[in-house]
Design a protein around this motif. Structure first.
Motif, PDB file in Angstrom:
ATOM      1  N   ALA A 152       0.829  -1.203   0.000  1.00  0.00           N
ATOM      2  CA  ALA A 152       0.000   0.000   0.000  1.00  0.00           C
ATOM      3  C   ALA A 152       0.868   1.260   0.000  1.00  0.00           C
ATOM      4  N   GLY A 153       2.179   1.090   0.276  1.00  0.00           N
ATOM      5  CA  GLY A 153       3.093   2.223   0.136  1.00  0.00           C
ATOM      6  C   GLY A 153       3.123   2.736  -1.293  1.00  0.00           C
ATOM      7  N   PHE A 154       2.888   1.860  -2.272  1.00  0.00           N
ATOM      8  CA  PHE A 154       2.759   2.290  -3.670  1.00  0.00           C
ATOM      9  C   PHE A 154       1.550   3.210  -3.821  1.00  0.00           C
ATOM     10  N   TYR A 155       0.442   2.800  -3.199  1.00  0.00           N
ATOM     11  CA  TYR A 155      -0.824   3.493  -3.416  1.00  0.00           C
ATOM     12  C   TYR A 155      -0.900   4.815  -2.642  1.00  0.00           C
ATOM     13  N   THR A 156      -0.326   4.863  -1.441  1.00  0.00           N
ATOM     14  CA  THR A 156      -0.312   6.134  -0.713  1.00  0.00           C
ATOM     15  C   THR A 156       0.552   7.152  -1.448  1.00  0.00           C
ATOM     16  N   LEU A 157       1.653   6.686  -2.040  1.00  0.00           N
ATOM     17  CA  LEU A 157       2.544   7.573  -2.803  1.00  0.00           C
ATOM     18  C   LEU A 157       1.824   8.132  -4.021  1.00  0.00           C
ATOM     19  N   ASP A 158       1.188   7.263  -4.787  1.00  0.00           N
ATOM     20  CA  ASP A 158       0.472   7.696  -5.983  1.00  0.00           C
ATOM     21  C   ASP A 158      -0.701   8.597  -5.624  1.00  0.00           C
ATOM     22  N   TYR A 159      -1.444   8.207  -4.589  1.00  0.00           N
ATOM     23  CA  TYR A 159      -2.641   8.957  -4.193  1.00  0.00           C
ATOM     24  C   TYR A 159      -2.283  10.365  -3.710  1.00  0.00           C
ATOM     25  N   ALA A 160      -1.226  10.466  -2.906  1.00  0.00           N
ATOM     26  CA  ALA A 160      -0.829  11.774  -2.373  1.00  0.00           C
ATOM     27  C   ALA A 160      -0.413  12.730  -3.479  1.00  0.00           C
ATOM     28  N   ASN A 161       0.077  12.188  -4.591  1.00  0.00           N
ATOM     29  CA  ASN A 161       0.460  13.040  -5.721  1.00  0.00           C
ATOM     30  C   ASN A 161      -0.725  13.355  -6.624  1.00  0.00           C
ATOM     31  N   ARG A 162      -1.699  12.472  -6.701  1.00  0.00           N
ATOM     32  CA  ARG A 162      -2.895  12.731  -7.508  1.00  0.00           C
ATOM     33  C   ARG A 162      -3.864  13.681  -6.813  1.00  0.00           C
ATOM     34  N   TYR A 163      -3.991  13.525  -5.489  1.00  0.00           N
ATOM     35  CA  TYR A 163      -4.982  14.304  -4.739  1.00  0.00           C
ATOM     36  C   TYR A 163      -4.322  14.946  -3.513  1.00  0.00           C
ATOM     37  N   PRO A 164      -3.296  15.763  -3.709  1.00  0.00           N
ATOM     38  CA  PRO A 164      -2.540  16.314  -2.571  1.00  0.00           C
ATOM     39  C   PRO A 164      -3.379  17.176  -1.636  1.00  0.00           C
ATOM     40  N   GLY A 165      -4.382  17.845  -2.166  1.00  0.00           N
ATOM     41  CA  GLY A 165      -5.205  18.710  -1.329  1.00  0.00           C
ATOM     42  C   GLY A 165      -6.109  17.956  -0.378  1.00  0.00           C
ATOM     43  N   GLU A 166      -6.253  16.635  -0.587  1.00  0.00           N
ATOM     44  CA  GLU A 166      -7.140  15.837   0.251  1.00  0.00           C
ATOM     45  C   GLU A 166      -6.395  15.011   1.286  1.00  0.00           C
ATOM     46  N   VAL A 167      -5.071  15.110   1.299  1.00  0.00           N
ATOM     47  CA  VAL A 167      -4.258  14.275   2.202  1.00  0.00           C
ATOM     48  C   VAL A 167      -3.593  15.154   3.259  1.00  0.00           C
ATOM     49  N   ALA A 168      -3.924  14.884   4.521  1.00  0.00           N
ATOM     50  CA  ALA A 168      -3.339  15.651   5.627  1.00  0.00           C
ATOM     51  C   ALA A 168      -1.953  15.144   5.985  1.00  0.00           C
ATOM     52  N   ALA A 169      -1.758  13.828   5.896  1.00  0.00           N
ATOM     53  CA  ALA A 169      -0.473  13.211   6.234  1.00  0.00           C
ATOM     54  C   ALA A 169      -0.501  11.774   5.735  1.00  0.00           C
ATOM     55  N   VAL A 170       0.681  11.156   5.674  1.00  0.00           N
ATOM     56  CA  VAL A 170       0.794   9.759   5.255  1.00  0.00           C
ATOM     57  C   VAL A 170       1.557   8.981   6.321  1.00  0.00           C
ATOM     58  N   ILE A 171       0.991   7.815   6.684  1.00  0.00           N
ATOM     59  CA  ILE A 171       1.649   6.911   7.630  1.00  0.00           C
ATOM     60  C   ILE A 171       1.980   5.626   6.882  1.00  0.00           C
ATOM     61  N   GLY A 172       3.231   5.224   6.907  1.00  0.00           N
ATOM     62  CA  GLY A 172       3.632   3.975   6.266  1.00  0.00           C
ATOM     63  C   GLY A 172       3.937   2.918   7.313  1.00  0.00           C
ATOM     64  N   ILE A 173       3.354   1.728   7.162  1.00  0.00           N
ATOM     65  CA  ILE A 173       3.599   0.624   8.078  1.00  0.00           C
ATOM     66  C   ILE A 173       4.488  -0.384   7.344  1.00  0.00           C
ATOM     67  N   ASP A 174       5.777  -0.280   7.557  1.00  0.00           N
ATOM     68  CA  ASP A 174       6.774  -1.038   6.800  1.00  0.00           C
ATOM     69  C   ASP A 174       6.410  -1.023   5.313  1.00  0.00           C
ATOM     70  N   PRO A 175       6.232   0.169   4.757  1.00  0.00           N
ATOM     71  CA  PRO A 175       5.715   0.292   3.392  1.00  0.00           C
ATOM     72  C   PRO A 175       6.747  -0.074   2.332  1.00  0.00           C
ATOM     73  N   THR A 176       6.241  -0.555   1.214  1.00  0.00           N
ATOM     74  CA  THR A 176       7.108  -0.875   0.084  1.00  0.00           C
ATOM     75  C   THR A 176       7.456   0.400  -0.668  1.00  0.00           C
ATOM     76  N   VAL A 177       8.737   0.579  -0.952  1.00  0.00           N
ATOM     77  CA  VAL A 177       9.217   1.727  -1.716  1.00  0.00           C
ATOM     78  C   VAL A 177       9.532   1.245  -3.134  1.00  0.00           C
ATOM     79  N   PRO A 178       9.016   1.920  -4.166  1.00  0.00           N
ATOM     80  CA  PRO A 178       9.319   1.486  -5.537  1.00  0.00           C
ATOM     81  C   PRO A 178      10.801   1.680  -5.855  1.00  0.00           C
ATOM     82  N   THR A 179      11.470   0.601  -6.158  1.00  0.00           N
ATOM     83  CA  THR A 179      12.896   0.637  -6.491  1.00  0.00           C
ATOM     84  C   THR A 179      13.117  -0.082  -7.817  1.00  0.00           C
ATOM     85  N   THR A 180      14.281   0.133  -8.403  1.00  0.00           N
ATOM     86  CA  THR A 180      14.596  -0.533  -9.674  1.00  0.00           C
ATOM     87  C   THR A 180      14.639  -2.050  -9.502  1.00  0.00           C
ATOM     88  N   GLU A 181      14.981  -2.513  -8.308  1.00  0.00           N
ATOM     89  CA  GLU A 181      15.017  -3.948  -8.045  1.00  0.00           C
ATOM     90  C   GLU A 181      13.620  -4.561  -8.193  1.00  0.00           C
TER      91      GLU A 181
END
Length: 339
Positions: A152-181
């Motif tokens: 869901a770290g993928f989705y919070t990242l994408d969502y915060a960039n699509r709808y920044p005005g609707e997001v107060a903060a983001v909490i990641g619980i051992d979230p996945t970070v998009p990497t080249t690997e």
């Protein structure tokens, strides 16, 4: 020179072998079909006799299940589960109980909980727009906090960039970070093996024989929650939507390449000590992702990847502190004194 009788003798054992193999194959096929039919019948009966939690919300492509908890009128906090979580609203139960002061909203994506088990392509874009549709249909205040576990770290990242005005903060619980690997395609083929094993009833058998094998770690779940998660494992394991989501991890990672959180949205990442120890650059990749964010923090907690199972109390306390520290000052200007 061999006689006709010799050839006949050699052929007879081969024919018997073929006949035995045919009987075995027919028996196996019959058993599989019977097991598949029985599994489907039992699931239908179980679904009919078990009350559904949450409420269904219509979005593009089908229905998503949404669960509300906590305090009405509190700060809205949206919880998003990791990849393959069978029943997100139950999986997050210990954390939800600790976040009682918040208006907690669990949105179960397609393939999860009581949401539809099939859906359109599981791209980050589709997932974000579906989430936005679901949240827009609910009576919740804005901006809300997004909290996502694992993929869901993928989705919070994408969502915060699509709808920044609707997001107060983001909490990641051992979230996945998009990497080249992660952009490297998996070696798995296009056959949904997990779905086949589930359909023929093997998952049901495993859960029946060893129910503890699918239980979450920790002592913060009720007996009822554990029983329901076991049952929903039988229903939901290996479904089409999650299979497609799994297959798209590489392409979704590529779609998010280079994306960072908007600098004005506070971000808190909880990292599991086991992940930090086992995955090279896990800690460093999270720090790098948040470099440009004005208010951010990365906190390592002891435990496995599913920190919400065992660290809910510590997480809830830190979330509250972080959000309070990140909130704009509510101090009102001193009115001018009347002479």
């Amino acid at each position: 020179m061999s006689s006709l009788t010799d050839h006949t003798k050699r052929r007879r054992p081969f024919r018997r072998t073929r006949k035995i193999l045919g009987v075995v194959a027919a028996t196996a096929l019959g058993t599989t079909l019977a097991s598949t039919g029985a599994n489907a019948f039992l699931e239908q009966q179980e679904r009919w006799s078990t009350a559904q939690y949450g409420e269904l919300v219509e979005v593009a492509g089908g229905s998503l299940n949404v669960v509300r908890a906590g305090t009405e009128g509190g700060q809205p906090l949206v919880l998003l589960s990791g990849l393959g979580t069978i029943a997100p609203a139950l999986d997050f139960a210990p954390l939800i109980r600790e976040l009682v002061a918040y208006d907690v909203i669990v949105v179960e994506r397609f393939g999860y909980g009581y949401s539809d088990m099939s859906a359109r392509d599981r791209t980050v874009e589709n997932t974000s727009t579906e989430l936005h549709e679901a949240l827009s249909s609910l009576d919740i205040g804005k901006p809300y906090v997004l909290a996502g576990h694992s993929i869901a770290g993928f989705y919070t990242l994408d969502y915060a960039n699509r709808y920044p005005g609707e997001v107060a903060a983001v909490i990641g619980i051992d979230p996945t970070v998009p990497t080249t690997e992660l952009e490297k395609p998996s070696a798995a083929g296009g056959i949904n093996i997990a779905g086949i094993l589930s359909a023929i009833g093997l998952v049901r058998t495993v859960v029946s024989i060893a129910p503890g094998s699918v239980d979450p770690t920790g002592d913060d779940f009720t007996k009822t929650e554990l029983e329901r998660m076991r049952q929903m494992t039988i229903w939901n394991f290996g479904n089409a939507a999650v299979a497609d989501e799994s297959a798209r991890v590489a392409s979704n990672a590529a779609a998010l390449r280079g994306m960072t959180y908007p600098q004005n949205i506070p971000v808190l990442h909880f990292l599991a000590s086991d992940s930090v120890a086992a995955i090279p650059d896990w800690l460093e990749s999270h720090k790098n992702q948040l470099k440009g964010v004005n208010r951010h923090e990365v906190l390592e907690l002891q435990g496995l990847h599913n920190l919400q199972w065992t660290q809910s109390t510590a997480m809830a306390k830190k979330i509250t502190q972080f959000l309070q520290d990140s909130a704009p000052s509510q101090t009102k200007p001193t009115p001018p004194q009347v002479q």
